[in-house]
Design an enzyme around this catalytic site. Structure first.
Site, PDB file in Angstrom:
ATOM      1  N   CYS A  13       0.829  -1.202   0.000  1.00  0.00           N
ATOM      2  CA  CYS A  13       0.000   0.000   0.000  1.00  0.00           C
ATOM      3  C   CYS A  13       0.865   1.255   0.000  1.00  0.00           C
ATOM      4  O   CYS A  13       1.400   1.649   1.047  1.00  0.00           O
ATOM      5  CB  CYS A  13      -0.929  -0.011   1.216  1.00  0.00           C
ATOM      6  SG  CYS A  13      -1.937   1.478   1.306  1.00  0.00           S
ATOM      7  N   CYS A  56      -0.494   4.134   2.226  1.00  0.00           N
ATOM      8  CA  CYS A  56      -0.300   3.940   3.671  1.00  0.00           C
ATOM      9  C   CYS A  56       1.167   4.111   4.054  1.00  0.00           C
ATOM     10  O   CYS A  56       1.483   4.770   5.039  1.00  0.00           O
ATOM     11  CB  CYS A  56      -0.717   2.538   4.107  1.00  0.00           C
ATOM     12  SG  CYS A  56      -2.181   1.893   3.338  1.00  0.00           S
ATOM     13  N   ASP A  57       2.079   3.481   3.300  1.00  0.00           N
ATOM     14  CA  ASP A  57       3.467   3.364   3.748  1.00  0.00           C
ATOM     15  C   ASP A  57       4.446   4.267   3.007  1.00  0.00           C
ATOM     16  O   ASP A  57       5.593   4.416   3.444  1.00  0.00           O
ATOM     17  CB  ASP A  57       3.933   1.898   3.601  1.00  0.00           C
ATOM     18  CG  ASP A  57       3.077   0.963   4.443  1.00  0.00           C
ATOM     19  OD1 ASP A  57       2.581   1.411   5.483  1.00  0.00           O
ATOM     20  OD2 ASP A  57       2.904  -0.199   4.049  1.00  0.00           O
TER      21      ASP A  57
END
Ligand code: NAP
Length: 305
Positions: free
Chosen positions: A130, A133-134
């Site tokens: 992701c 997200c990261d």
């Protein structure tokens, strides 16, 4: 007894619930994770008619709020199975036993892995599925994205705004994703492409990812890339395991249901990416949601207790 239970709180499930609630039915959406599904991971949705550009997470927040304002209930429970029960269904979740008259399955898909040694252990230590997200953990660092579809291209574009360099590794000579995304990616100075190439090995240093070995399948040559982060975007697979004993599915595990979203079991409807279909997009997911939600309402009306 709820009129309609919806398994999955992504765009398909929430749309089905929204339509059913507007038709006056009691509706509970069962979602084990954050509502919104895969669209939460899309940095920017640019192909939803009427909304020229919206972050995926914002889209799902707005949709959830809209559904809840119409009376849809959301419960954080994962559906683990179901069975026919009288004139309806008994649905088991990880923490409850529920009953409903009609069931909409909108369980979506989950990311596919590369299956490389060490891949699982390195999640959170350099390997991610992701970018939204990261990605921020890799600000100013070199990263790579594997895949050639819309997700890989979007991830590369997103990361190029944060990272020093992004290498896009794709196993063929042509991208599968939308031409507009390809053009945008090719125009970025800090995105480089390794075409016809696959990741062969994950390299580590002090327990974290330090690079990858990439092999070109045409020349046969291998080379090592130093990257701190590897974002894997090689497609998805359905999560229909709990339903496989009762419902027909195709060879890849997608539930067999036509445009009417009717599964092989009357009273059970499949909507969105978990359904066997040609085009998996946000628009087709919400289209399915509308069809399945209304079909479930009709089923409830035609099969009174
Ligand atoms: P996808 O379209 O299935 O693409 C997966 C990519 O990964 C393909 O390029 C595939 O290569 C490659 N791949 C698969 N297995 C691999 C492996 N083992 N090793 C290396 N590469 C591998 O998946 P997606 O990009 O996640 O998109 C899924 C669906 O969501 C699509 O319908 C897409 O259009 C949609 N989507 C839409 C949006 C949007 O609306 N903006 C955003 C994201 C996704 P090949 O091409 O060689 O098969």
């Amino acid at each position: 007894m709820t009129d309609i239970l919806v398994a999955g709180g992504g765009p398909a499930g929430l749309t089905a619930a929204l339509y059913a609630a507007r038709a006056g039915k009691s509706v509970v959406v069962l979602e084990g994770n954050a509502p919104g599904g895969q669209i939460n991971f899309s940095p920017l949705v640019e192909n939803y008619p009427g909304l020229p550009s919206i972050p995926g997470s914002r889209f799902s927040e707005d949709l959830l709020r809209q559904a809840e304002e119409l009376g849809v209930e959301l419960e954080y429970e994962s559906v683990t199975g179901f069975r026919t029960h009288g004139n309806g269904f008994q649905v088991t979740t990880d923490c409850a036993l529920r009953e409903c008259r009609a069931l909409v399955l909108a369980t979506g898909v989950q990311h596919r892995t590369l299956g490389l040694p060490g891949e699982e252990e390195l999640v959170g230590q350099g390997v991610s599925y992701c970018a939204v997200c990261d990605g921020p953990f890799y600000a100013g660092k070199a990263t790579a994205v594997v895949g050639g579809g819309d997700t890989a291209l979007q991830d590369a574009l997103f990361l190029s705004g944060i990272c020093s360099q992004v290498t896009l590794i794709h196993r063929r000579e042509e991208f599968r994703g939308a031409r507009r995304l390809v053009e945008q990616a090719l125009a970025r100075d800090n995105i480089v492409c390794e075409m016809d190439s696959t990741v062969e090995e994950l390299l580590t240093r002090e327990g974290g990812l330090s690079g990858v070995t990439v092999r070109n399948r045409i020349t046969g040559q291998a080379k090592q890339l130093e990257v701190d982060g590897l974002f894997i975007a090689v497609g998805q697979q359905p999560q229909n395991g709990p339903f496989s004993a009762l419902l027909a599915a195709d060879e890849d595990g997608y539930l067999l249901a036509g445009e009417d979203c009717k599964t092989s079991l009357p009273g059970v409807f499949a909507a969105g990416d978990c359904r066997s279909k040609g085009v998996r997009q946000l628009t087709t997911a919400v289209g399915d949601g509308a069809v399945a939600g209304l079909a479930a309402c009709r089923w409830v009306d035609e099969h009174p207790n």
